[in-house]
Design an enzyme around this catalytic site. Structure first.
Site, PDB file in Angstrom:
ATOM      1  N   GLY A  73       0.764  -2.832   6.160  1.00  9.61           N
ATOM      2  CA  GLY A  73       1.988  -3.151   5.707  1.00  9.61           C
ATOM      3  C   GLY A  73       2.576  -4.462   5.576  1.00  9.61           C
ATOM      4  O   GLY A  73       2.300  -5.138   6.278  1.00  9.61           O
ATOM      5  N   PRO A  74       3.970  -4.635   4.923  1.00 11.14           N
ATOM      6  CA  PRO A  74       4.521  -5.923   5.142  1.00 11.14           C
ATOM      7  C   PRO A  74       5.112  -6.325   6.388  1.00 11.14           C
ATOM      8  O   PRO A  74       4.994  -5.316   7.483  1.00 11.14           O
ATOM      9  CB  PRO A  74       5.674  -5.799   4.122  1.00 11.14           C
ATOM     10  N   PRO A  75       5.408  -7.491   6.826  1.00 14.12           N
ATOM     11  CA  PRO A  75       5.913  -7.866   8.262  1.00 14.12           C
ATOM     12  C   PRO A  75       7.169  -6.921   8.401  1.00 14.12           C
ATOM     13  O   PRO A  75       8.069  -7.068   7.639  1.00 14.12           O
ATOM     14  CB  PRO A  75       6.076  -9.543   8.061  1.00 14.12           C
ATOM     15  N   GLY A  76       7.442  -6.857   9.588  1.00  8.29           N
ATOM     16  CA  GLY A  76       8.533  -6.273  10.283  1.00  8.29           C
ATOM     17  C   GLY A  76       8.878  -4.901   9.879  1.00  8.29           C
ATOM     18  O   GLY A  76      10.070  -4.354   9.975  1.00  8.29           O
ATOM     19  N   VAL A  77       7.787  -3.734   9.575  1.00 11.25           N
ATOM     20  CA  VAL A  77       8.160  -2.450   9.279  1.00 11.25           C
ATOM     21  C   VAL A  77       7.635  -1.681  10.304  1.00 11.25           C
ATOM     22  O   VAL A  77       7.768  -0.562  10.419  1.00 11.25           O
ATOM     23  CB  VAL A  77       7.291  -1.905   7.670  1.00 11.25           C
ATOM     24  N   GLY A  78       7.038  -2.162  11.424  1.00  9.38           N
ATOM     25  CA  GLY A  78       6.923  -1.423  12.578  1.00  9.38           C
ATOM     26  C   GLY A  78       5.433  -0.851  12.938  1.00  9.38           C
ATOM     27  O   GLY A  78       5.409  -0.148  13.707  1.00  9.38           O
ATOM     28  N   THR A 137       3.308  -2.499  15.014  1.00  5.93           N
ATOM     29  CA  THR A 137       3.126  -2.887  16.526  1.00  5.93           C
ATOM     30  C   THR A 137       3.709  -1.677  17.364  1.00  5.93           C
ATOM     31  O   THR A 137       3.292  -1.157  18.128  1.00  5.93           O
ATOM     32  CB  THR A 137       3.419  -4.243  16.888  1.00  5.93           C
ATOM     33  N   SER A 173      -2.125  -5.259 -12.562  1.00  9.29           N
ATOM     34  CA  SER A 173      -1.216  -4.305 -12.847  1.00  9.29           C
ATOM     35  C   SER A 173      -0.022  -4.877 -13.849  1.00  9.29           C
ATOM     36  O   SER A 173       0.826  -4.001 -13.925  1.00  9.29           O
ATOM     37  CB  SER A 173      -0.625  -3.876 -11.355  1.00  9.29           C
ATOM     38  N   LYS A 226       6.011  -0.366  -5.185  1.00  7.17           N
ATOM     39  CA  LYS A 226       6.788  -0.577  -6.294  1.00  7.17           C
ATOM     40  C   LYS A 226       7.882   0.394  -6.860  1.00  7.17           C
ATOM     41  O   LYS A 226       8.783  -0.085  -7.333  1.00  7.17           O
ATOM     42  CB  LYS A 226       5.584  -0.494  -7.627  1.00  7.17           C
TER      43      LYS A 226
END
Length: 816
Positions: free
Chosen positions: A391-396, A398, A713, A756
Site C-alpha cells: 500500500g501507499p506510504p502512511g496507511v498503517g 507496519t 489503463s 481509483k
C-alpha cells in the site's frame, strides 16, 4: 546622653565622650592611655563561642559596620575593646540587638588589624572579664560602661588541688589531639602553671563545649565554682576523645583485616589453581555453556555440533585467536531458543478488538487477517503463510504487523531490508571472516527468546543488490514455507526451523519485487483512506498521540472536526495519514506557543484559524477541466489513486500528425497510438467527420507536472479525448474513466480499482466508467466507498461512447 540619633555615630560618639570627660573626671579612662583598663569601651558581638581572658586568637568580623570602629580603637593608646557572646545568631545575618549580647564579656587588646575579602581580621589578646553596667549607645557601634569584677579569696589547698586536676586533664587532651600544643605554648608564654584563674579559663577554651556552657564559665567570677565547671567540661571532652579514639582503632582494625583477607584469598586462589582444586576462566565458560544448552531442547545435529565445539574449547589455550572464535560461536549457539515456543492466542473476538483499537477503516484488511487467524486456530498453529502488506506510504502497514503480534500473543521483531545490499545480513557470515556474525533471523530469535516470533521485513520492495550478493535471492529460502524448515545460517552452519515464524512483509509496490520472491507471499493490499476515514483516524489515534507526546490535556488544546476536515481536504490529500499527522503536530506546536503566553486561555482551532497556523491551502477547490477534448482519467500510483485530466486539440490542418506530451512512459505511448488508430478507423461509426484526422495535426497532453506516467489503463480515456475533438462535442461532465483499449474496441480490465474509486470520491466525481471485467473488484468494495456513485461497466468502447456522448454509435464499420 543619647547615641541613637541619625548623625554619623562615630563623630557623634567622639563629641559626646569629650563632653562626658569634661564633666566627669572619673570617665577619663577612655581617653587617657596610661590607664590599662578603661571604664568605657566599644563592644563587639561574636556568635560562635565566648572569648576568654587567657586566649590569644584571630577574630574576623564584617567591615560594615565594624571597620571604622576598629580603626578608631586601633589608633588609641590602649587599643582595647570588649567582646560579648551572642547566642543563636547566624553569621551573615543583620547586626544583633543590644539585648542579645551577654552581660559578661572579655576585654581584649587588638593587634594587626587588616582588611581582607570584605572582612576585618585582627589578633585579639584576652585581658580581663568585664560586666556591662550601662549602655551608652544601643546601635552599632555599641558603647558601654563596664566594671571589672574582682575574684574573692579562695582556700589555697583546694585551689591547688583543682589546679593539678586541670593540668592533668590538659595533658590528657594533648595526647588525644596534638593540635592543642600550640595553644599551650602561647599560654605558657604569658602565664605560669601557678596562675589558677587564667589556667581555668584556658582549660575552658580548649574544650568543644557549646557556647552557652562556655558563657556560664565566663559568667562565674569566683575561682572554685568556675574550676568545678571547667573540670566537668574537660572530663566530657576527654570522654568524647576516648570514644573517638576507640572508633578510629576499630575502623583501622577492620581495614587491616579486610586487606589481610584479600591477600590471603589471592594466595589461596593461586594455591588451589596449582593443585587443580579451582576452576579457571576457561572451565567456567565451558560450564556456563553446558548449563545454558541443558535448559534448551536442541535437535540432535545441533547437540552434536555443540559437543564438538565445547570439546575444542576445552583443549584450546585462552590466549589463542581460535579460542575467542570458538567461544563466540558457542555463545551464539546457546542463545538461539532451540525448541522454545510461545503459546498462540486464537481468540478471534479479541483479535478483532485489537485490530479495531489500533486502526480505523481497513475493513477488508482486518477481515483478511481474521481469516488468516481463523485458519491457524482451526489447525492449531499459524505456519506456512508469509503475508505481504502492499500500500501507499502512511496507511498503517507496519502498525498492522504490531497488531497481529498482539492478537496472537507473540513476540515481535522488525527490521528494514530497504537498501540492504549484503546477503550476509540475511544468511550470516562464514566463520572464516574476522568479526563474523549470524544473520538477522538468528538475531531476531535471540532477542525474542522464542522460536516462533512475528518477524516483520519492512520495505521489501526497496531491497538492493551489489557485488556482495543479492539479498532478495537469499530471502527465497527464508520466505518459502517448504524450505525454511531447514534454514541454514552460514555462521551457525546448523539447520534451523523457521516454519513456526510468522513473516509479515511490507511494500509500497509490487513491480520491483522479484517474481520468484513475490510468488512465495500472500498479498494483502492496503488502499488509501477517504476523508471520513482520515477524520476518524485523526480523532482516535493521531490527535491523542500528539497530545500525549506534547504533555497537553484535552481541555488545553482542541481542534474542531470541521478544521480537521479542512486540513484533510486542503493540505493532506495523500493516500496515507503521515503528512496529516505532521500538519496536526505543526498546528499543536504553534498552539503551545500561544498557551505559554496565556496559560489560562485554552487553544481552540477552527477553520478560520488554519491559514494562521498552516498558511495557504496546498489544494484548492478548482473547477474540473471541461470542454471539447478534455476527459478525466483514473490512475494508480505507488502513492495511491489519482485523477488525471487528458487534453486533446487540433493544432493545424496543414498535414496529418499526432504528438504526445506529459512524461508518458512506453506503455502509455502505445495506448495513445492504439486509441488514435481506433478512433481514426471508426470515426464514421461515432458520427464524426471521416476525414478529420487525415488533414489534422493532433496534440494529446496529460498534465500533472513532471510526474512520470505509465501503465495500461488510459486507453479509453485517450480515445474519448480524441473522439471529442473529432465530433467537436464535449463529453459528459463529472465523469471519470479507466480501462485499456484494443484495436477492435474491446475494453480490457485494469488494476487498482479501490484506489481509483477513492481518488474519484476525493475529487467529488460521482459518475465512473469501469471495465466490465472489473465488476467483481468493484462489488467487493465496502458500501461507504460506493455510496452515491453511478458506475457504468463497459465491455466495448461503444458502451463508453454511449455514456460520454449520450447516444449509440452507428452499426457497421467505417474502416477505410
Amino acid at each position: 546622653m543619647n547615641y541613637d540619633s541619625d548623625k554619623d555615630p562615630l563623630e557623634e560618639l567622639e563629641e559626646d565622650v569629650t563632653e562626658y570627660i569634661g564633666k566627669n573626671e572619673h570617665s577619663k579612662e577612655l581617653a587617657l592611655p596610661q590607664q590599662s583598663l578603661p571604664k568605657r569601651m566599644y563592644v563587639l558581638p561574636v556568635s560562635n563561642r565566648p572569648f576568654f581572658p587567657a586566649q590569644v586568637q584571630p577574630v574576623v568580623v564584617n567591615q560594615n559596620p565594624w571597620q571604622e570602629t576598629l580603626k578608631r580603637v586601633s589608633e588609641t593608646d590602649h587599643k582595647m575593646l570588649g567582646i560579648c557572646f551572642v547566642d543563636d545568631h547566624q553569621p551573615g545575618q543583620s547586626v544583633p540587638a543590644s539585648n542579645e549580647l551577654a552581660t559578661v564579656g572579655c576585654a581584649v587588646r587588638i593587634h594587626h588589624a587588616q582588611n581582607k575579602d570584605g572582612n576585618v581580621q585582627f589578633i585579639a589578646q584576652g585581658l580581663q572579664r568585664f560586666r556591662i553596667v550601662q549602655w551608652l549607645r544601643r546601635k552599632p557601634p555599641y558603647l558601654v560602661e563596664v566594671e571589672y569584677p574582682q575574684e574573692p579569696e579562695e582556700d589555697a589547698d583546694e585551689t591547688k588541688a583543682y589546679t593539678l586536676a586541670i593540668i592533668s586533664a590538659i595533658k590528657e587532651l594533648l595526647r588525644t589531639n596534638p593540635l592543642y600544643g600550640e595553644e599551650v605554648k602561647q599560654y605558657l608564654s604569658r602565664f605560669g602553671p601557678e596562675d589558677s584563674s587564667p589556667l581555668t579559663d584556658f582549660g575552658a577554651s580548649m574544650t568543644s563545649a557549646p557556647g552557652p556552657e562556655l558563657q556560664s564559665v565566663l559568667d562565674t567570677v569566683p575561682l572554685l565554682p568556675r574550676m568545678e565547671k571547667v573540670l566537668l567540661l574537660m572530663r566530657k571532652e576527654l570522654e568524647v576523645a576516648r570514644l573517638q579514639s576507640e572508633i578510629s582503632e576499630e575502623v583501622n582494625e577492620k581495614v587491616q583485616k579486610h586487606q589481610r583477607d584479600f591477600f590471603l584469598k589471592e594466595q589461596l586462589k593461586v594455591i588451589q589453581r596449582e593443585l587443580g582444586m579451582s576452576k579457571d576462566d576457561k572451565t567456567a565458560d565451558a560450564e556456563r555453556f553446558e548449563n545454558q544448552m541443558a535448559e534448551l531442547n536442541p535437535p540432535e545435529a545441533v547437540q552434536e555440533r555443540f559437543d564438538d565445539e565445547l570439546q575444542k574449547l576445552r583443549i584450546l589455550e585462552q590466549g589463542s585467536p581460535e579460542y575467542g572464535v570458538t567461544r563466540n560461536y558457542l555463545d551464539w549457539l546457546t542463545q538461539v531458543p532451540w525448541g522454545q515456543h510461545s503459546e498462540d492466542h486464537f481468540d478471534l473476538a479479541e483479535a478483532r478488538r485489537i485490530l479495531d483499537r489500533d486502526h480505523d477503516g481497513l475493513g477488508d484488511v482486518k477481515d483478511r487477517i481474521i481469516e488468516f487467524l481463523a485458519e491457524g486456530s482451526f489447525k492449531g498453529e499459524v505456519s506456512g503463510s508469509i503475508l505481504l502488506l502492499v500500500g501507499p506510504p502512511g496507511v498503517g502497514k507496519t502498525s498492522i504487523g504490531h497488531s497481529v503480534a498482539d492478537a496472537l500473543g507473540r513476540k515481535f521483531f522488525r527490521f528494514s531490508v530497504g537498501g540492504m545490499r549484503d546477503e550476509a545480513e540475511i544468511k550470516g557470515h562464514r566463520r572464516t571472516y574476522i568479526g563474523a556474525m549470524p544473520g538477522k533471523f538468528v538475531q531476531a530469535l535471540k532477542d525474542t527468546k522464542v522460536a516462533n516470533p512475528v518477524i516483520m521485513l519492512d520495505e521489501i520492495d526497496k531491497i538492493g543488490a551489489s557485488y556482495q550478493g543479492d539479498p532478495a535471492s537469499a530471502l527465497l529460502e527464508t520466505l518459502d514455507p517448504e524450505q525454511n524448515k531447514e534454514f541454514l545460517d552460514h555462521y551457525l552452519d546448523v539447520r534451523m526451523d523457521l516454519s513456526k515464524v510468522l513473516f509479515i512483509c511490507t511494500a509500497n509496490q509490487l513491480d520491483t519485487i522479484p517474481r520468484p520472491l513475490l510468488d512465495r507471499m500472500d498479498v494483502i493490499r492496503l488502499s488509501g483512506y477517504i476523508g471520513e476515514e482520515k477524520l476518524a483516524i485523526a480523532k482516535h489515534h493521531l490527535l491523542p498521540r500528539l497530545l500525549k507526546r506534547a504533555g497537553l490535556l484535552k481541555k488545553q488544546f482542541n481542534i474542531t472536526d470541521a478544521a480537521m476536515r479542512q486540513v484533510i481536504e486542503g493540505y493532506a490529500r495523500e493516500a496515507g495519514v503521515r503528512n496529516l499527522e505532521k500538519l496536526l503536530h505543526k498546528v499543536m506546536r504553534k498552539g503551545i506557543v500561544k498557551l505559554l503566553e496565556a496559560p489560562d486561555e485554552p487553544i481552540k482551532v477552527g477553520v478560520s484559524d488554519l491559514q494562521e497556523y498552516l498558511g495557504q491551502p496546498t489544494f484548492r477547490k478548482e473547477k474540473a477541466l471541461k470542454g471539447v477534448g478534455v476527459v478525466t482519467g483514473l490512475a494508480w500510483t505507488a502513492m495511491g489513486g489519482a485523477t488525471l485530466s487528458m487534453e486533446a486539440t487540433r493544432v493545424h490542418t496543414s498535414q496529418r500528425g499526432f504528438k504526445l506530451t506529459g512524461q508518458l512512459g512506453d506503455v502509455m505511448k502505445e495506448s495513445a497510438e492504439i486509441a488514435y488508430s481506433y478512433v481514426s478507423s471508426n470515426l464514421k461509426r461515432f458520427k464524426g467527420d471521416p476525414g478529420f484526422f487525415d488533414k489534422s495535426f493532433v496534440h494529446l497532453h496529460v498534465p500533472e507536472g513532471a510526474t512520470p506516467k505509465d501503465g495500461p489503463s488510459a486507453g479509453v480515456t485517450m480515445a474519448t479525448a480524441l473522439l471529442s475533438i473529432a465530433r467537436r462535442e464535449a463529453p459528459q461532465q463529472n465523469t471519470a474513466m479507466t480501462g485499456e483499449l484494443t484495436l477492435t474496441g474491446q475494453v480490457l480490465p485494469v488494476g487498482g480499482i479501490r484506489e481509483k474509486v477513492i481518488a474519484a470520491r476525493r475529487q467529488k466525481i460521482s459518475n465512473l466508467i469501469l471495465p466490465e471485467a472489473n465488476r467483481g473488484d468493484y462489488e467487493e468494495l465496502p458500501d461507504y466507498l460506493t455510496e452515491g456513485l453511478t458506475v457504468n461497466f463497459a465491455r466495448h468502447y461503444n458502451d463508453v461512447f454511449q455514456v460520454c456522448f449520450g447516444n449509440k454509435p452507428r452499426t457497421g464499420s467505417s474502416v477505410h
